[in-house]
Write a protein that holds these residues in place. Structure first.
Motif: not given
Length: 419
Positions: A193-203, A51-68
């Motif tokens: 992106p289409e078919n990205s939900i599994l990868v998003i959850m894996s991250v 998915f290229g650059y489009s799932l970088l936001w998930m790294v940001t979100l998961s890191t914020i959750m982890l910090i908390v």
């Protein structure tokens, strides 16, 4: 009381000033290696390659959750002087605490399995050593490290390992042309992106891990000074947040670098990647042999360092069952370390597909994670446990909401593995 943590708790008075902050850097970095482990590598490379650059936001979100979550569990260690395992044994009903901690030990074995496999895969990449033999080498090395070194030495080694991993990816990124405008947009703009939900959850599932919550509440006590002084406790809490924030940002940067590298090399060339070893072989023709070797070396350090912290967390969990702090000289801590690493190694002997082994290990973590998160929030919200430092009503429900989100996504990830 603290076993390996040798400090003068009565007479030490922390000084004000920027230099004092750096004395608190270290515990967060040990936690950081848990979310730049081999499981994260697989998830991040898949995210960037597909998915290229489009799932970088998930790294940001998961890191914020982890910090908390990590900040919250570190509060437990600072205020009570107990790790999460000790606090569960002391303040929860025996039936629930034993169930929680036994399941946490099982999750620790699962975590160690993934970390040892990652190091073994790296050895195969570098020296063509069979996976089983490489797993034995990684396990023996980690046990020697844990049994012969004190906490401060291990902490310095981990910082060195994280530095090598970070520098390796800086080198890899220097070889490619990153579209930084797209990257910045990807970091802050959610997209599905289409078919990205599994990868998003894996991250996400590879970032928030139960053993890190147990580990952070234990190792933060290496900075326990004069806890009878309320002013010192408040300073501890402030400096702990800096350590957690600083360390998690480093983890965010390394995870982001993995996605960026995969986006520029594999997504750009439409090359699918679903295994770590495959990624290493593909990097050679694209970026040169040095790039693939650097990739393998970084993976080796990630596997070793995360196995060390996985072993430490197992020792902490097992010792906590007996209301004891982690101390590698103590029999319960030693037994916890050995159970986690040796059982993981034995299971690896029967795994024919290392990638499948990584998948199964993540499923075990997804089952246990809700138990750890909700137990943690319950304890840190209790006035009996935390006194005036308990979670506020707003913080409590925010933490429960984060726990529910992480739990729901991990359940979906678990179910998707059988589809």
């Amino acid at each position: 009381m603290w076993g390996i943590f040798k400090f003068d708790t009565k007479n030490h008075q922390p000084r004000l000033g920027a230099a004092e902050i750096f004395k608190f850097i270290g515990p967060g970095l040990l936690v950081t290696v848990g979310f730049i482990d081999p499981g994260n590598w697989a998830s991040n490379l898949a995210a960037g390659a597909q998915f290229g650059y489009s799932l970088l936001w998930m790294v940001t979100l998961s890191t914020i959750m982890l910090i908390v979550l990590q900040h919250n569990v570190a509060h437990l260690g600072i205020v009570t002087g107990l790790c999460l395992s000790e606090a569960a044994t002391e303040h929860l009903k025996p039936l629930y605490s034993r169930g929680l901690l036994i399941s946490a030990m099982m999750a620790s074995v699962s975590t160690s399995l993934a970390e040892i496999l990652g190091g073994a895969i790296a050895l195969k990449m570098l020296f063509d050593i069979p996976i089983v033999i490489g797993s034995v080498l990684v396990t023996v090395f980690v046990i020697i490290m844990l049994f012969s070194k004190n906490y401060r030495v291990i902490e310095k080694w981990i910082i060195a390992f994280v530095s090598v991993i970070g520098l390796s990816f800086l080198y890899e990124l220097s070889l490619v042309d990153v579209a930084w405008g797209q990257a910045v947009k990807g970091w802050v703009t959610p997209s599905f992106p289409e078919n990205s939900i599994l990868v998003i959850m894996s991250v996400l599932g590879a970032v928030v891990m139960p053993h890190n919550l147990f580990l952070h509440s234990e190792i933060i006590q290496s900075r326990q000074w004069n806890l009878a002084d309320d002013a010192v406790i408040k300073k501890q809490l402030k400096y702990e947040f800096f350590d957690t924030l600083f360390s998690m940002i480093i983890g965010w940067a390394i995870n982001s670098a993995m996605i960026l590298l995969a986006a520029v090399t594999f997504f750009k060339t439409k090359t699918p990647v679903d295994e770590l070893e495959q990624a290493n072989h593909l990097l050679g023709p694209l970026l040169g042999s040095h790039a693939s070797n650097v990739f393998a070396v970084a993976l080796l350090f990630a596997g070793i360092s995360s196995t060390i912290t996985s072993g430490m967390s197992a020792g902490s969990i097992f010792a906590g069952i007996y209301k004891e702090p982690y101390d590698i000289k103590d029999s319960h801590s030693k037994l916890g370390v050995i159970l986690s690493l040796v059982l993981a190694l034995i299971i690896i002997f029967f795994i024919s597909n290392p990638f499948q082994g990584l998948l199964i290990s993540q499923m075990v973590l997804s089952i246990q994670l809700p138990l750890t998160i909700f137990a943690q929030v319950y304890l840190t919200s209790s006035e009996k446990v935390m006194g005036k430092y308990k979670n506020s009503i707003k913080s409590k429900w925010m933490l429960y909401a984060l726990g529910a989100i992480v739990t729901a996504l991990n359940i979906v990830l678990f179910v998707s593995a059988f589809q």
